[in-house]
Design an enzyme around this catalytic site. Sequence first.
Site, PDB file in Angstrom:
ATOM      1  N   THR A   1       0.572  -1.423   0.001  1.00  0.00           N
ATOM      2  CA  THR A   1      -0.198   0.068  -0.185  1.00  0.00           C
ATOM      3  C   THR A   1       0.809   1.387   0.330  1.00  0.00           C
ATOM      4  OG1 THR A   1      -1.527  -1.026   1.307  1.00  0.00           O
ATOM      5  CG2 THR A   1      -2.496   0.811   1.194  1.00  0.00           C
TER       6      THR A   1
ATOM      7  N   ARG B   1       8.256  -2.579   2.418  1.00  0.00           N
ATOM      8  CA  ARG B   1       7.657  -2.552   3.602  1.00  0.00           C
ATOM      9  C   ARG B   1       7.949  -4.402   4.185  1.00  0.00           C
ATOM     10  NH1 ARG B   1       3.058   0.511   6.623  1.00  0.00           N
ATOM     11  NH2 ARG B   1       4.196   2.556   5.665  1.00  0.00           N
TER      12      ARG B   1
ATOM     13  N   SER C   1       6.566   3.529   8.313  1.00  0.00           N
ATOM     14  CA  SER C   1       5.222   4.591   9.099  1.00  0.00           C
ATOM     15  C   SER C   1       4.095   4.114  10.634  1.00  0.00           C
ATOM     16  CB  SER C   1       4.074   4.223   7.621  1.00  0.00           C
ATOM     17  OG  SER C   1       3.283   5.509   8.478  1.00  0.00           O
ATOM     18  N   HIS C   2       3.814   3.491  10.442  1.00  0.00           N
ATOM     19  CA  HIS C   2       3.114   2.823  12.293  1.00  0.00           C
ATOM     20  C   HIS C   2       3.690   1.706  12.426  1.00  0.00           C
ATOM     21  CE1 HIS C   2       0.840   1.449   8.758  1.00  0.00           C
ATOM     22  NE2 HIS C   2       0.416   0.197   9.964  1.00  0.00           N
TER      23      HIS C   2
ATOM     24  N   LYS D   1      10.283   3.585   0.262  1.00  0.00           N
ATOM     25  CA  LYS D   1       9.006   4.734  -0.347  1.00  0.00           C
ATOM     26  C   LYS D   1       9.767   5.174  -1.565  1.00  0.00           C
ATOM     27  CE  LYS D   1       6.269   7.143   1.216  1.00  0.00           C
ATOM     28  NZ  LYS D   1       4.370   7.880   1.552  1.00  0.00           N
TER      29      LYS D   1
ATOM     30  N   ASP E   1       2.057  10.018  13.965  1.00  0.00           N
ATOM     31  CA  ASP E   1       3.042   8.002  13.594  1.00  0.00           C
ATOM     32  C   ASP E   1       3.775   8.246  13.410  1.00  0.00           C
ATOM     33  OD1 ASP E   1       2.276   9.009  10.956  1.00  0.00           O
ATOM     34  OD2 ASP E   1       2.262   6.566  10.514  1.00  0.00           O
TER      35      ASP E   1
ATOM     36  N   ASP F   1       6.255   8.293  11.279  1.00  0.00           N
ATOM     37  CA  ASP F   1       6.958   8.968  10.040  1.00  0.00           C
ATOM     38  C   ASP F   1       5.747  10.490  10.079  1.00  0.00           C
ATOM     39  OD1 ASP F   1       4.136   7.646   8.509  1.00  0.00           O
ATOM     40  OD2 ASP F   1       4.528   7.852   6.466  1.00  0.00           O
TER      41      ASP F   1
ATOM     42  N   ASP G   1       2.471  11.438   8.742  1.00  0.00           N
ATOM     43  CA  ASP G   1       1.691  11.436   8.250  1.00  0.00           C
ATOM     44  C   ASP G   1       0.046  11.089   8.527  1.00  0.00           C
ATOM     45  OD1 ASP G   1       1.962   9.078   8.452  1.00  0.00           O
ATOM     46  OD2 ASP G   1       2.149   8.551   6.142  1.00  0.00           O
ATOM     47  N   ARG G   2       0.427  10.650  10.240  1.00  0.00           N
ATOM     48  CA  ARG G   2      -1.442  10.017  10.235  1.00  0.00           C
ATOM     49  C   ARG G   2      -1.857  11.333  11.411  1.00  0.00           C
ATOM     50  NH1 ARG G   2      -2.305   3.633  10.175  1.00  0.00           N
ATOM     51  NH2 ARG G   2      -1.702   3.584   8.776  1.00  0.00           N
TER      52      ARG G   2
ATOM     53  N   THR H   1      -7.580   2.509  -1.166  1.00  0.00           N
ATOM     54  CA  THR H   1      -6.518   2.524  -0.275  1.00  0.00           C
ATOM     55  C   THR H   1      -5.764   3.149  -0.406  1.00  0.00           C
ATOM     56  OG1 THR H   1      -8.093   1.066   1.703  1.00  0.00           O
ATOM     57  CG2 THR H   1      -6.357   1.642   1.990  1.00  0.00           C
TER      58      THR H   1
ATOM     59  N   GLU I   1      -7.958   9.495   4.629  1.00  0.00           N
ATOM     60  CA  GLU I   1      -8.757   8.091   5.020  1.00  0.00           C
ATOM     61  C   GLU I   1      -9.301   7.952   6.356  1.00  0.00           C
ATOM     62  OE1 GLU I   1      -5.813   5.440   2.428  1.00  0.00           O
ATOM     63  OE2 GLU I   1      -4.683   6.716   3.086  1.00  0.00           O
ATOM     64  N   GLU I   2      -9.809   6.225   7.095  1.00  0.00           N
ATOM     65  CA  GLU I   2     -10.582   6.469   8.013  1.00  0.00           C
ATOM     66  C   GLU I   2      -9.122   5.845   9.019  1.00  0.00           C
ATOM     67  OE1 GLU I   2      -9.572   2.528   8.644  1.00  0.00           O
ATOM     68  OE2 GLU I   2      -8.616   2.917   6.230  1.00  0.00           O
ATOM     69  N   SER I   3      -8.021   5.665   8.355  1.00  0.00           N
ATOM     70  CA  SER I   3      -6.919   4.846   8.847  1.00  0.00           C
ATOM     71  C   SER I   3      -6.076   5.976   9.981  1.00  0.00           C
ATOM     72  CB  SER I   3      -5.647   4.661   8.218  1.00  0.00           C
ATOM     73  OG  SER I   3      -5.400   4.444   6.880  1.00  0.00           O
TER      74      SER I   3
ATOM     75  N   LYS J   1      -0.682  12.429   3.259  1.00  0.00           N
ATOM     76  CA  LYS J   1      -1.556  13.017   4.304  1.00  0.00           C
ATOM     77  C   LYS J   1      -0.634  12.902   4.773  1.00  0.00           C
ATOM     78  CE  LYS J   1      -1.590   7.896   5.660  1.00  0.00           C
ATOM     79  NZ  LYS J   1      -0.979   7.190   5.090  1.00  0.00           N
TER      80      LYS J   1
ATOM     81  N   ARG K   1      -8.888  -6.824   7.622  1.00  0.00           N
ATOM     82  CA  ARG K   1     -10.136  -5.248   8.140  1.00  0.00           C
ATOM     83  C   ARG K   1     -11.179  -5.519   7.847  1.00  0.00           C
ATOM     84  NH1 ARG K   1      -4.896  -2.882   9.515  1.00  0.00           N
ATOM     85  NH2 ARG K   1      -3.180  -2.616   7.872  1.00  0.00           N
TER      86      ARG K   1
HETATM   87  C1  VG1 Z   1      -3.249   0.625   5.672  1.00  0.00           C
HETATM   88  C2  VG1 Z   1      -4.029   2.055   5.998  1.00  0.00           C
HETATM   89  C3  VG1 Z   1      -4.309   3.215   4.626  1.00  0.00           C
HETATM   90  C4  VG1 Z   1      -3.230   3.542   4.817  1.00  0.00           C
HETATM   91  C5  VG1 Z   1      -1.531   3.022   5.044  1.00  0.00           C
HETATM   92  C6  VG1 Z   1      -0.273   3.672   4.746  1.00  0.00           C
HETATM   93  O1  VG1 Z   1      -2.649   0.485   4.702  1.00  0.00           O
HETATM   94  O2  VG1 Z   1      -5.224   1.049   6.082  1.00  0.00           O
HETATM   95  O3  VG1 Z   1      -5.703   3.594   4.999  1.00  0.00           O
HETATM   96  O4  VG1 Z   1      -2.471   4.210   3.649  1.00  0.00           O
HETATM   97  O5  VG1 Z   1      -1.741   1.802   5.905  1.00  0.00           O
HETATM   98  O6  VG1 Z   1      -0.331   4.640   5.709  1.00  0.00           O
HETATM   99  P1  VG1 Z   1      -2.723  -0.949   4.317  1.00  0.00           P
HETATM  100  O7  VG1 Z   1      -3.113  -1.420   3.176  1.00  0.00           O
HETATM  101  O8  VG1 Z   1      -2.067  -2.154   5.686  1.00  0.00           O
HETATM  102  O9  VG1 Z   1      -4.735  -1.302   5.222  1.00  0.00           O
HETATM  103  V1  VG1 Z   1       1.211   4.946   6.411  1.00  0.00           V
HETATM  104  O10 VG1 Z   1       1.267   5.847   7.376  1.00  0.00           O
HETATM  105  O11 VG1 Z   1       1.676   3.450   7.383  1.00  0.00           O
HETATM  106  O12 VG1 Z   1       2.363   5.178   5.900  1.00  0.00           O
HETATM  107 CO    CO Z   2       2.326   7.197   8.528  1.00  0.00          CO
END
Ligand code: VG1
Ligand code: CO
Length: 542
Positions: free
Chosen positions: A18, A22, A112-113, A125, A276, A278, A280-281, A343, A362-364, A375, A495
């Site tokens: 996504t 990773r 990221s998270h 990335k 988070d 990095d 962005d959240r 997503t 995004e909901e995340s 983001k 999910r």
């Molecule tokens: C998750 C989230 C998605 C987000 C992605 C990257 O992806 O659901 O909304 O864009 O993480 O976010 P997935 O495929 O695990 O559902 V970040 O802040 O981790 O770059």
């Molecule tokens: Co992130």
Amino acid sequence: MSIEIVSTAPIAGQKPGTSGLRKKTPVFMGPHYLENFVQAIFDVVGARGKTFVLGGDGRYFNDRAAQVILRMAAANGAARVIVGQGAILSTPAASHLIRLHGTDGGLILSASHNPGGPAEDFGLKFNMPNGGPAPEPVTEAIFGRTATLREYRILAAQDVDLTAIGRVAFGEMTVDVVDPVADYAALMEQLFDFPAIRAMFAAGFRMRFDAMCAVTGPYAREILETRLGAAPGTVINATPLPDFGGLHPDPNPVWAKALMDGMFGPDAPDFGAASDGDGDRNMVVGRGIYVAPSDSLAVLAANATLAPGYRAGLKGVARSMPTSAAVDRVAEALGIGCHEVPTGWKFFGNLLDAGKVTLCGEESFGTGSDHVREKDGLWAVLMWLNILAVRKESVADILTSHWSSFGRNYYSRHDFEAVDAAKADAMVTALRGILPDLAGQHLDDLTILSAGEFAYTDPVDGSVSQRQGVRILFTDGSRIVLRLSGTGTEGATLRLYVERYEADPNRLDLDPQLALAPVIQAAHSLARIKQYTGRSIPDVIT
Ligand code: VG1
Ligand code: CO
């Protein structure tokens, strides 16, 4: 300094998910692993004579990976790399630097998270010249290249000194070490009413920002405490650590529990937020009230013109498919377009570039705008602060008045983590098989309107993305979405997203899990989650 050409066997399975590639850190640190992926990036996008931005979230291996990338950029003929001091850049700050300097793209080191550390996760990335994550055709080309390339180029040289800001020559290449925070903070100052927010803090407004020992600490300190005058100590866990202090830098009520407890406890501040790994959240919490990300997007859209950068109004909005339809109602009221994409932030890029949308979410816990192509956690926090400073109401009052105008989209996401991948695939395959026959079926009080898999055609370049999640819609507007995560590094993460719309003014303050109970039950019985995965209780509920 000489260029070495290292022969290597192709490495299979370097497929970006996504949001970039990773993997577990030891995998990334394995022989030629990072180098193979970086060479594939340079082979696909071209490096000769080009300028790139480089930085990351500071997790374990960030510093050494940055040095490898610098050596490889030099050996591949890049003209210049702009690096955050100490190889640090938040994802939105990297996106901004790419755009500010008109570079040919950037490499962002982050998972990221996901937790960081020697036994945790690492990631890389590539972002495009527009500042946004590489779209699917590019990541597919990079993936293809990883599996075939047989050599990579690297400069035989010592490390570049990234501790001091300034310009360094590195072979034929120029390295510009820049302050990671300054340009980003200046951008925020252009977008938001800093004097109004400063006055609010001066009048006693109290806030807590949990940087979760990740990259946003220095950004939040500079912007909130230094420029906006929030009390010293407003930013907690403010020093980025290679293992994020053992925390899971995912800003949600489960992983940011300490912040949640504080916001619901005695003497809670007026406003709480977290970001988070990095940066962005964002998670936003009022005193005694949690703001669901889908609701946050809707509130920001409805109030955007209160911020100077958005005074002219929104061109349109966009949300990921699993995100609740709360923002759709705002778009309808404003008479602007509303787009639904798969997503992953890369899908917003073309809409933003084409000027079709201003806000995305995004909901995340991801919200952002056309100011960058990622983001942006702190951006969302500042947008909220700007709205609070102008409206002079509490978060709770703003949220409840929003629901009474637009109705409430009860919403929740249930994650089942580290599920056996083969079992998860079997479950999705079985569900796919029954989709064509679902319309018209009844489950207790719910009747299925339609069921299918979400496919997306980009309205700008016409590219098609298939199989972006199973979607089951009910006649009363309720909805189930199911998809497998593309960011996990252990087995599969399932999910489940559930939503139900409520317009009755007397039913706007229910517990979401209770309000959604019939939809959750329907999801379990249709997808047979327990039967396939052995799980009935989610690991994380947001
Ligand atoms: C998750 C989230 C998605 C987000 C992605 C990257 O992806 O659901 O909304 O864009 O993480 O976010 P997935 O495929 O695990 O559902 V970040 O802040 O981790 O770059
Ligand atoms: Co992130």
